[in-house]
Design an enzyme around this catalytic site. Structure first.
Site, PDB file in Angstrom:
ATOM      1  N   LYS A 235       6.238  15.537   0.460  1.00 46.15           N
ATOM      2  CA  LYS A 235       7.266  14.702  -0.191  1.00 46.15           C
ATOM      3  C   LYS A 235       7.116  14.778  -1.695  1.00 46.15           C
ATOM      4  O   LYS A 235       6.044  15.093  -2.217  1.00 46.15           O
ATOM      5  CB  LYS A 235       7.169  13.243   0.264  1.00 46.15           C
ATOM      6  CG  LYS A 235       5.833  12.523  -0.051  1.00 46.15           C
ATOM      7  CD  LYS A 235       5.724  11.933  -1.442  1.00 46.15           C
ATOM      8  CE  LYS A 235       4.338  11.378  -1.741  1.00 46.15           C
ATOM      9  NZ  LYS A 235       4.057  11.150  -3.148  1.00 46.15           N
TER      10      LYS A 235
ATOM     11  N   ASP B  62       1.942   6.488   2.740  1.00 45.80           N
ATOM     12  CA  ASP B  62       2.986   7.518   2.796  1.00 45.80           C
ATOM     13  C   ASP B  62       3.200   8.079   4.207  1.00 45.80           C
ATOM     14  O   ASP B  62       4.045   8.949   4.402  1.00 45.80           O
ATOM     15  CB  ASP B  62       2.614   8.690   1.878  1.00 45.80           C
ATOM     16  CG  ASP B  62       2.653   8.309   0.405  1.00 45.80           C
ATOM     17  OD1 ASP B  62       3.394   7.368   0.055  1.00 45.80           O
ATOM     18  OD2 ASP B  62       1.950   8.954  -0.389  1.00 45.80           O
TER      19      ASP B  62
HETATM   20  O1  C5P Z   1      -2.268   3.881   1.198  1.00 47.59           O
HETATM   21  P1  C5P Z   1      -3.116   4.988   0.708  1.00 47.59           P
HETATM   22  O2  C5P Z   1      -4.441   5.056   1.409  1.00 47.59           O
HETATM   23  O3  C5P Z   1      -2.413   6.307   0.709  1.00 47.59           O
HETATM   24  O4  C5P Z   1      -3.402   4.668  -0.804  1.00 47.59           O
HETATM   25  C1  C5P Z   1      -4.396   5.359  -1.531  1.00 47.59           C
HETATM   26  C2  C5P Z   1      -4.760   4.561  -2.776  1.00 47.59           C
HETATM   27  O5  C5P Z   1      -3.681   4.555  -3.706  1.00 47.59           O
HETATM   28  C3  C5P Z   1      -5.044   3.096  -2.529  1.00 47.59           C
HETATM   29  O6  C5P Z   1      -6.389   2.907  -2.181  1.00 47.59           O
HETATM   30  C4  C5P Z   1      -4.721   2.471  -3.888  1.00 47.59           C
HETATM   31  O7  C5P Z   1      -5.779   2.677  -4.789  1.00 47.59           O
HETATM   32  C5  C5P Z   1      -3.558   3.314  -4.364  1.00 47.59           C
HETATM   33  N1  C5P Z   1      -2.240   2.721  -4.041  1.00 47.59           N
HETATM   34  C6  C5P Z   1      -1.818   1.590  -4.735  1.00 47.59           C
HETATM   35  N2  C5P Z   1      -0.592   1.059  -4.454  1.00 47.59           N
HETATM   36  C7  C5P Z   1       0.222   1.608  -3.538  1.00 47.59           C
HETATM   37  C8  C5P Z   1      -0.191   2.758  -2.819  1.00 47.59           C
HETATM   38  C9  C5P Z   1      -1.440   3.285  -3.100  1.00 47.59           C
HETATM   39  O8  C5P Z   1      -2.524   1.064  -5.598  1.00 47.59           O
HETATM   40  N3  C5P Z   1       1.414   1.073  -3.305  1.00 47.59           N
END
Ligand code: C5P
Length: 297
Positions: free
Chosen positions: A10, A137
């Protein structure tokens, strides 16, 4: 029996990052577009959950239960109350730590593949609920297309679009850590009040019209300044893409992949050749969007 699934990368044609929430995530509104760059996930009957991978850089990824695909298979087995027996194989084309949600695509692809292999018959919405537990995602990688993501990015609402947009992707030598880029975004903002994230009407209109010139004017990523401050060479790369005729360029998600919007395939080839010649990036690829979500092929 084996099941093969293609799962898309994406880009975020808009990423509006709001304040930090109590759980540490940032409240955001983003407009995702799935693009024609895929990882391929194959699931076969196995004994427990195992994983092998191929593709550039894949040897640097863990294959134990810290891998998002392994976690996806285990989570689905628990939810559907089946034995977690599957041998997974992933062919990676989506750059690792590139801001194109490759790990999320692998998790989404694994959910779809195991659901078919184990004949658990879950709906896309059930798979998306499981996906949201794995990463922000992952739900979008299941739906694909153009979509608005809210919350952490995991609440997906499809967006109408027309036609295909053409892109050139420039991959960097080294990835960027998503948490580090979000932290840098906070640091750059300092104590200034952070407005609520929003979705741009003009951007939705550009997608509906299928008009790359309109879209080029409104591409926006709030994480871009943070990615550039951690990797200053991205600024030069973005400028070079536009100098070589791209309609616009932006950092994809948390970077460091840069996505350049172009008019058509011929234009994509011109920009890709010029960017390759700069030597400022590892690989240049062309692609189109929107692409479908993770699906059995
Ligand atoms: O959800 P995911 O594990 O992909 O997110 C990875 C990191 O990205 C999270 O640990 C956080 O530090 C950051 N993040 C965030 N806000 C979001 C998505 C991700 O701060 N909306």
């Amino acid at each position: 029996m084996s099941v093969t699934v293609r799962a898309p990368a994406k880009i975020n044609v808009q990423l509006s990052v709001g304040p930090v929430r109590d759980d540490g995530y940032h409240e955001l509104v983003t407009v995702f577009q799935a693009v024609s760059l895929h990882d391929v996930i194959t699931a076969r009957a196995g004994d427990g959950v195992s994983l092998t991978m191929e593709g550039e850089g894949s040897e640097s990824l863990p294959i134990d239960d810290t891998n998002l695909a392994v976690r996806a298979a285990t989570l689905l087995a628990q939810y559907a109350e089946v034995e977690p027996n599957v041998a997974l194989h992933i062919e990676k084309s989506i750059p690792i730590a590139g801001g194109m949600a490759g790990g999320s695509a692998d998790a989404a692809g694994t959910l779809v593949a195991c659901d078919a292999l184990w004949q658990t018959g879950l709906t896309r919405d059930e798979l998306a609920d499981l996906g949201a537990q794995l990463g922000s995602d992952v739900p979008f990688a299941l739906f694909g297309g153009n979509a608005i993501g809210r919350g952490r990015g995991e609440q997906i609402m499809p967006v109408l679009g027309r036609g295909q947009f053409h892109w050139v992707f420039a991959f960097a030598d080294e990835g960027l850590s998503t948490p580090a880029v979000y932290r840098q975004c906070d640091a750059l903002r300092g104590d200034a009040p952070v407005p609520e994230p929003y979705v741009s009407d003009l951007l939705l209109q550009a997608l509906r019209a299928g008009d790359p010139e309109l879209l080029a004017d409104v591409l926006h990523n709030d994480l871009q300044p943070a990615a550039i401050s951690l990797r200053p060479s991205l600024r030069t790369l973005l400028e070079a893409g536009v100098e070589y005729g791209a309609l616009a360029g932006l950092v994809s998600g948390s970077g460091p992949t840069c996505a350049f919007l172009v008019r058509d395939d011929e234009h994509a080839l011109d920009v890709a050749v010029a960017l390759t010649a700069t030597g400022n990036c590892r690989t240049v690829k062309r692609g189109t969007g929107p692409a479908p979500g993770a699906r059995v092929v």
